[in-house]
Design a protein around this motif. Structure first.
Motif, PDB file in Angstrom:
ATOM      1  N   CYS A  14       0.842  -1.204   0.000  1.00  0.00           N
ATOM      2  CA  CYS A  14       0.000   0.000   0.000  1.00  0.00           C
ATOM      3  C   CYS A  14       0.874   1.250   0.000  1.00  0.00           C
ATOM      4  O   CYS A  14       1.579   1.508   0.984  1.00  0.00           O
ATOM      5  N   TRP A  16       0.122   4.405   0.310  1.00  0.00           N
ATOM      6  CA  TRP A  16      -0.230   5.364   1.349  1.00  0.00           C
ATOM      7  C   TRP A  16       0.220   4.882   2.732  1.00  0.00           C
ATOM      8  O   TRP A  16       0.462   5.693   3.626  1.00  0.00           O
ATOM      9  N   VAL A  19       3.769   6.154   2.873  1.00  0.00           N
ATOM     10  CA  VAL A  19       3.754   7.581   3.188  1.00  0.00           C
ATOM     11  C   VAL A  19       3.339   7.809   4.639  1.00  0.00           C
ATOM     12  O   VAL A  19       3.954   8.601   5.368  1.00  0.00           O
ATOM     13  N   GLY A  20       2.283   7.117   5.071  1.00  0.00           N
ATOM     14  CA  GLY A  20       1.781   7.287   6.432  1.00  0.00           C
ATOM     15  C   GLY A  20       2.802   6.904   7.476  1.00  0.00           C
ATOM     16  O   GLY A  20       2.914   7.557   8.521  1.00  0.00           O
ATOM     17  N   LEU A  76       1.439   9.768  -6.897  1.00  0.00           N
ATOM     18  CA  LEU A  76       2.106   9.230  -5.719  1.00  0.00           C
ATOM     19  C   LEU A  76       3.614   9.425  -5.784  1.00  0.00           C
ATOM     20  O   LEU A  76       4.266   9.667  -4.761  1.00  0.00           O
ATOM     21  N   GLY A 195      -5.802   6.834   7.199  1.00  0.00           N
ATOM     22  CA  GLY A 195      -5.128   7.545   6.121  1.00  0.00           C
ATOM     23  C   GLY A 195      -3.732   8.012   6.465  1.00  0.00           C
ATOM     24  O   GLY A 195      -3.351   8.132   7.626  1.00  0.00           O
ATOM     25  N   GLY A 196      -2.960   8.294   5.423  1.00  0.00           N
ATOM     26  CA  GLY A 196      -1.604   8.818   5.586  1.00  0.00           C
ATOM     27  C   GLY A 196      -1.654  10.314   5.828  1.00  0.00           C
ATOM     28  O   GLY A 196      -1.289  11.114   4.969  1.00  0.00           O
ATOM     29  N   CYS A 234      -6.197   3.554  -4.571  1.00  0.00           N
ATOM     30  CA  CYS A 234      -5.409   4.242  -3.554  1.00  0.00           C
ATOM     31  C   CYS A 234      -5.492   5.731  -3.849  1.00  0.00           C
ATOM     32  O   CYS A 234      -4.910   6.203  -4.826  1.00  0.00           O
ATOM     33  N   GLY A 237      -5.120   9.526   0.576  1.00  0.00           N
ATOM     34  CA  GLY A 237      -4.507   9.098   1.819  1.00  0.00           C
ATOM     35  C   GLY A 237      -4.748   7.669   2.227  1.00  0.00           C
ATOM     36  O   GLY A 237      -4.189   7.210   3.216  1.00  0.00           O
ATOM     37  N   CYS A 239      -5.692   3.339   0.928  1.00  0.00           N
ATOM     38  CA  CYS A 239      -5.952   2.308  -0.078  1.00  0.00           C
ATOM     39  C   CYS A 239      -7.061   1.428   0.466  1.00  0.00           C
ATOM     40  O   CYS A 239      -7.001   0.993   1.618  1.00  0.00           O
TER      41      CYS A 239
END
Length: 242
Positions: A14, A16, A19-20, A76, A195-196, A234, A237, A239
């Motif tokens: 994933c 995000w 990133v998160g 992304l 979410g991220g 996705c 923020g 998926c």
């Protein structure tokens, strides 16, 4: 502040979640009581029916989303660059993530949360930037060793099906909790953030949870979720599982 446990439901595949993880770790580093926060990663599979063989990401995404797939990847990649994260979608291989989740559970049980988090980062970086096949035992072993795990222990673990039931139970628990999109951050088993989110948002949530666990505020929902109407994609923020 007493210790706070954060369980992060996410999938290696994933973007995000990648990133998160980065944003949350920056928030944790800026949080004065960050040393009292225990972070544990829990498994989630966006595509539990994915075959156990590597497939080029570009082909998989194009089959699902058609012409918009390239724009999704480009967005992304730009966002990742701003976060200091590399996305090389031309090299990404999609595979069933269950085996990787088992290795992450092994790292948690045998080495603790800090090593598990380090391995999670190694797997995500490998997956999104280095063409790592997260379903290949040999490549998973090398990633685990790089994160500090013992090679012989990991090799022996991957030779069997240890922790399969435990990981499957964790995934079922996520569904029982109503989690359908990742990443989802669960604080003290009471408050969820999906979410991220931006680093500043995560920092605000940590501060709010610290106040509530100290009894300064009445327990309530900690909300910072974004729009999750992504139709299985996705976006925004998160998926979502298909």
């Amino acid at each position: 502040m007493s210790s706070v446990k954060v369980e992060i439901y996410s999938d290696i595949a994933c973007p995000w979640c990648y990133v998160g993880k980065s944003r949350f770790e920056r928030a944790l580093a800026a949080f004065p009581q960050g040393g009292a926060v225990e972070v544990v990663y829990r498994p989630f599979q966006l595509d539990p029916e994915a075959p156990s063989e590597p497939r080029p990401h570009r082909e998989v995404l194009a089959a699902k989303y058609g012409p918009q797939a390239v724009a999704m990847d480009d967005r992304l990649a730009r966002l990742g660059a701003a976060e200091g994260l590399a996305f090389d979608f031309d090299s990404v291989l999609e595979n069933n993530s269950l085996l990787a989740h088992r290795v992450l559970r092994f790292a948690l049980d045998q080495y603790g949360p800090a090593v598990q988090s380090r391995l999670k980062g190694r797997l995500m970086t490998g997956h999104f930037a280095e063409g790592l096949d997260i379903g290949d035992p040999a490549q998973l072993t090398e990633a685990a060793v790089a994160a500090g795990l013992d090679r012989a222990e990991v090799t022996a673990f991957l030779d069997g099906d240890a922790l399969l039931d435990e990981v499957t139970a964790d995934i079922e628990q996520a569904r029982d909790l109503g989690i359908t999109a990742v990443p989802t951050f669960v604080f003290e088993g009471k408050w969820a953030v999906q979410g991220g989110q931006e680093t500043s948002t995560f920092l605000q949530v940590l501060e709010q949870v610290a106040r509530e666990t100290a009894g300064e505020e009445q327990p309530g929902a900690v909300s910072a979720g974004g729009d999750t109407d992504a139709g299985g994609a996705c976006a925004d923020g998160v998926c979502e599982v298909k």
